[in-house]
Structures are given as C-alpha cells and as structure tokens.
Design a protein around this motif. Structure first.
Motif, mmCIF file in Angstrom:
data_model
loop_
_atom_site.group_PDB
_atom_site.id
_atom_site.type_symbol
_atom_site.label_atom_id
_atom_site.label_comp_id
_atom_site.label_asym_id
_atom_site.label_seq_id
_atom_site.Cartn_x
_atom_site.Cartn_y
_atom_site.Cartn_z
ATOM 1 N N LEU A 1 7.929 -18.886 16.015
ATOM 2 C CA LEU A 1 8.853 -18.370 17.018
ATOM 3 C C LEU A 1 9.355 -19.520 17.895
ATOM 4 O O LEU A 1 10.528 -19.569 18.278
ATOM 5 N N SER A 2 8.470 -20.473 18.167
ATOM 6 C CA SER A 2 8.865 -21.598 19.027
ATOM 7 C C SER A 2 9.862 -22.508 18.307
ATOM 8 O O SER A 2 10.802 -23.001 18.927
ATOM 9 N N ASP A 3 9.698 -22.703 17.002
ATOM 10 C CA ASP A 3 10.670 -23.506 16.243
ATOM 11 C C ASP A 3 12.043 -22.854 16.272
ATOM 12 O O ASP A 3 13.069 -23.501 16.429
ATOM 13 N N LEU A 4 12.028 -21.532 16.135
ATOM 14 C CA LEU A 4 13.268 -20.756 16.091
ATOM 15 C C LEU A 4 13.987 -20.809 17.433
ATOM 16 O O LEU A 4 15.206 -20.948 17.513
ATOM 17 N N MET A 5 13.211 -20.684 18.508
ATOM 18 C CA MET A 5 13.809 -20.539 19.834
ATOM 19 C C MET A 5 13.953 -21.865 20.575
ATOM 20 O O MET A 5 14.492 -21.901 21.675
ATOM 21 N N HIS A 6 13.456 -22.946 19.966
ATOM 22 C CA HIS A 6 13.495 -24.263 20.621
ATOM 23 C C HIS A 6 12.798 -24.254 21.984
ATOM 24 O O HIS A 6 13.300 -24.832 22.950
ATOM 25 N N VAL A 7 11.693 -23.536 22.072
ATOM 26 C CA VAL A 7 10.829 -23.669 23.261
ATOM 27 C C VAL A 7 9.424 -23.954 22.740
ATOM 28 O O VAL A 7 9.157 -23.798 21.555
ATOM 29 N N PRO B 1 33.001 -12.734 18.427
ATOM 30 C CA PRO B 1 31.681 -12.205 18.034
ATOM 31 C C PRO B 1 30.775 -13.308 17.494
ATOM 32 O O PRO B 1 31.250 -14.318 16.977
ATOM 33 N N LYS B 2 29.454 -13.076 17.623
ATOM 34 C CA LYS B 2 28.516 -14.142 17.285
ATOM 35 C C LYS B 2 28.557 -14.538 15.814
ATOM 36 O O LYS B 2 28.278 -15.682 15.483
ATOM 37 N N THR B 3 28.942 -13.604 14.949
ATOM 38 C CA THR B 3 29.010 -13.926 13.518
ATOM 39 C C THR B 3 30.018 -15.046 13.261
ATOM 40 O O THR B 3 29.832 -15.859 12.358
ATOM 41 N N ALA B 4 31.093 -15.080 14.061
ATOM 42 C CA ALA B 4 32.126 -16.103 13.870
ATOM 43 C C ALA B 4 31.848 -17.353 14.698
ATOM 44 O O ALA B 4 32.336 -18.441 14.374
ATOM 45 N N ALA B 5 31.050 -17.198 15.754
ATOM 46 C CA ALA B 5 30.919 -18.282 16.740
ATOM 47 C C ALA B 5 30.286 -19.546 16.149
ATOM 48 O O ALA B 5 30.722 -20.661 16.450
ATOM 49 N N VAL B 6 29.270 -19.368 15.298
ATOM 50 C CA VAL B 6 28.513 -20.534 14.830
ATOM 51 C C VAL B 6 29.404 -21.524 14.078
ATOM 52 O O VAL B 6 29.377 -22.727 14.350
ATOM 53 N N SER B 7 30.244 -21.021 13.177
ATOM 54 C CA SER B 7 31.071 -21.948 12.392
ATOM 55 C C SER B 7 32.196 -22.537 13.255
ATOM 56 O O SER B 7 32.564 -23.703 13.095
ATOM 57 N N ASP C 1 22.533 -18.319 20.691
ATOM 58 C CA ASP C 1 22.236 -19.650 21.219
ATOM 59 C C ASP C 1 22.848 -20.680 20.288
ATOM 60 O O ASP C 1 22.551 -20.688 19.089
ATOM 61 N N LEU C 2 23.672 -21.555 20.825
ATOM 62 C CA LEU C 2 24.384 -22.513 19.993
ATOM 63 C C LEU C 2 23.519 -23.742 19.750
ATOM 64 O O LEU C 2 22.842 -24.231 20.651
ATOM 65 N N ASP C 3 23.576 -24.214 18.519
ATOM 66 C CA ASP C 3 22.814 -25.390 18.121
ATOM 67 C C ASP C 3 23.790 -26.573 18.117
ATOM 68 O O ASP C 3 24.575 -26.724 17.190
ATOM 69 N N VAL C 4 23.766 -27.350 19.186
ATOM 70 C CA VAL C 4 24.737 -28.440 19.314
ATOM 71 C C VAL C 4 24.008 -29.762 19.578
ATOM 72 O O VAL C 4 22.859 -29.760 20.018
ATOM 73 N N PRO C 5 24.668 -30.886 19.302
ATOM 74 C CA PRO C 5 24.046 -32.185 19.589
ATOM 75 C C PRO C 5 23.759 -32.329 21.086
ATOM 76 O O PRO C 5 24.362 -31.631 21.910
ATOM 77 N N GLU C 6 22.867 -33.268 21.412
ATOM 78 C CA GLU C 6 22.415 -33.426 22.801
ATOM 79 C C GLU C 6 23.516 -33.774 23.788
ATOM 80 O O GLU C 6 23.395 -33.491 24.982
ATOM 81 N N ASP C 7 24.570 -34.421 23.294
ATOM 82 C CA ASP C 7 25.608 -34.860 24.244
ATOM 83 C C ASP C 7 26.667 -33.776 24.497
ATOM 84 O O ASP C 7 27.673 -34.025 25.156
ATOM 85 N N VAL C 8 26.433 -32.580 23.948
ATOM 86 C CA VAL C 8 27.352 -31.463 24.206
ATOM 87 C C VAL C 8 26.689 -30.529 25.219
ATOM 88 O O VAL C 8 25.553 -30.103 25.016
#
Lengths: 214, 214
Positions: free
Chosen positions: A37-43, B154-160, B180-187
C-alpha cells in the motif's frame, strides 16, 4: 473504538486511503500489506500503520490488510454508511459541474433541489434536479430533510443566503464562495477556496524557481 | 529575508491574510493592529504575530501593520508580483466555471487556450479563450510560454494528458481530476480533490452528531 482524538491530518488522509482501496477492490485484490500500500500511495509503510492504528489497526501480522474490510471500515468512519440529502445554491457553471458529478451520488450524496435568483433558470432542471426560486428555499427546507447546503454563488450574495440557511436549521455547509462564513458552533463548514489553492501553487512555483537558481 | 523554512500551515494561511487585507484596503483602512486583525479573522493575535514574524514581522510596536505594505509583501511572497499564462484541459462545466473567474485574471492568472477532445467544442471559445483540439496541444506549448496547466477532465483521461504535458515541459499543474499524478520532482502539483473535501464534511457531520448525543 476510540475515534475522538484523531488529528485533522489523519482525517484528511482517510479519503485517500479509501480511493486507493476502492481501486484495489475494483481490481479484485483481496489483501494488501502496508508495504504494498505504501509503494502504491508513495507514503511510508510506518505512516500507514500509524494512521490505521488510530482506528484500532485493521491489519494482521503476516497477513496484511483485508482490502474490502478496510475499505468498509474507513467508509464508516467517514460517515459514508448513510445517505445525505443536499441542496445546491447557485445554478451557474460551478453549480452545474457539482450537480453533475455521478461519483457524489454513488457515495450517497444526493442533490434534491437547486436554488437560484435568476428567473430565467427557475423552472428548468439540471440532470433532473429542479431549479427553484431562491425565495421558496425556506419553505422547501421546512418540508424536506436536508443535510448539506452547497454554496456556489458569489460572495456578495453568500452571507445573506447562509443566514437564511442557518435560520432554517441547516447544520452543514459546503462552501465554494470566497468568504469565511460566520455560523453558530453547531454548524459545520467545509470550505473550497479555489483562489487560495491557486496561490499555493504560485508560491510553490516560485519556491521551485528559487531552488533551481541556487 | 529568510523565507525557506516556512511551514505548510503558514503558507496556507497567507492567502487568507491577503483576502482580509485586500478587503481592508478596499475599505480605505490604512493600518491595523494584530488585535483588530485577529478579531476580524477569528484567530488569536499571537498566531498572527507568529505567522508574520516568519517573514521578518511587518508590524511596528504601538502602530500595528500598514495594510497596504503588508498586502503587497504577502502578495510578493505568494508569487503574485508576476503574471502566469495558463492552459485549461477540459471545456466541460468545471472548466467553464474555472475559465470564467475574473478574480484569477485580476490576480495575474490568464488562460491562453482551452483544449478538449470533443470535436463539437473545438473552434468555439469561452469568454474569448479559444477551444482547441487536444491533439494540437504539444504544438501550442512549443510556441507559447505556458506556466500552469489546469486539468479538468475525468481521471481516466488525465494520466496520459499529464504525461504529454510533462514531456512538453510544463512545470506546474493545478489538478481537479480525482487521481494522484505521478510527475517528475521538478513539476509542482496542487490538487483540488472535491470528493475528499465532501468526505471531510461528512466525517465532521457525524462527529458533531456523536458529540450532540453525549
């Protein structure tokens, strides 16, 4: 179960747990370790264990968490094991957006009526929710049990509408107007101040720029 | 001035100070004591002094704060002394509401284009902001300096879409999608998760009910 001394930060994370657990449940996952769960949620896993221990700790050593149980239990803590009748004040773009979210309805939050002062809109409906004259709101509230009023009108109008709502016995307000509402202690208010969110973003943009320049 | 070790809680309160100071300024008030400001904001005077001391403390003993100076200084800290070009992704009700807030424009946040995948909307405009095909977004970003992308899809479209934005060099995202968006650290990302806000309200409603029952 002791739920009374939970910090605001933990409460704010519960909906996030619920979202991830809901997705796992939809994918057919039955159990999950705090590490997964922690890997998934990044906590951190320890954060997760600490948070969930506030509610008695639902995990079993060497097994992890039962996804479906944990999902239901967090939903119960958040008050999602009942339904809420809502009214919306303001049939503009924001109000239309809010009244259109199917996910609110799915969670048990139902709009029963929309109120607006614009006579061109009164009599119309948005997704089958009738738009009524703001002047009939007190009568509507007398005849219908409403749990939450959602405020999506400019701040100049919001203060007097909220006074009316409080007089009519409304005990919970979801406030999108850019003003701090002055309500009695037994009325709960949750604010969504969009421009404050935008300013936090501009603050962080400039902090990032400064870091980059160092 | 030392601004680097400021807590998130203080940063979150700065836009609130700015709002109250802006109202005082509009009313022609030139100076205010921390006591008066605390009565207005319903927080303690010591909290206000502590918060503002983080930024060097703008008050003068026995005088109070100069409203206009403090307003400008907090605005500067929040990064409001410059302009931001924004694009909006999603021309639905929420996007329409966001693109219509004059107060964002007044604060220096300007929408330059709206992108949508719905061909019926492309070519149209909302308050003079053109709606373009989502496919031309990369070309647009190459030719225009955009500071912030606002995600209202909607979230289904947001990731791409967010992957594309990051590849195109976008460094700041205001995210209304429920993911929750998975973005590089500088974003930098600022999330507005409406359903989580609604769940905090339902939590508080039920806490209130429990207190009342005791």
């Amino acid at each position: 179960m002791e739920e009374r001394l939970i910090s605001k930060a933990v409460i704010s994370r519960l909906p996030v747990y619920l979202r991830y657990l809901g997705e796992l449940k939809d994918e057919g996952v039955e159990k999950i370790s705090s590490k997964e769960l922690s890997d998934l949620m990044h906590v951190t896993a320890s954060q997760i264990r600490q948070d969930l221990n506030n509610f008695g700790g639902f995990g079993q050593q060497g097994y992890g968490y039962n996804v479906s149980n944990l999902y239901n239990e967090i939903g119960r803590i958040l008050g999602l094991d009942r339904r809420y009748n809502m009214i919306l004040i303001g049939a503009g773009n924001l109000g239309s957006a809010l009244s259109g979210y199917q996910s609110f309805e799915n969670r048990g939050f139902s709009f029963k009526a929309i109120f607006d002062s614009n006579h061109k809109l009164v009599g119309d409906s948005i997704r089958n929710i009738p738009i009524m004259d703001i002047n009939v709101m007190p009568a509507f509230l007398e005849n219908n049990k409403i749990d939450i009023a959602v405020i999506a009108i400019p701040k100049t109008a919001a203060v007097s509408v909220v006074d009316t709502l409080v007089k009519c016995g409304i005990k919970a307000i979801w406030n999108f107007s850019h003003v701090d509402l002055d309500v009695p202690e037994d009325v709960v208010v949750e604010n969504v101040h969009l421009s404050e969110s935008l300013m936090r973003l501009s603050y962080n943009i400039n902090e990032r720029v400064k870091e980059g320049a160092e």
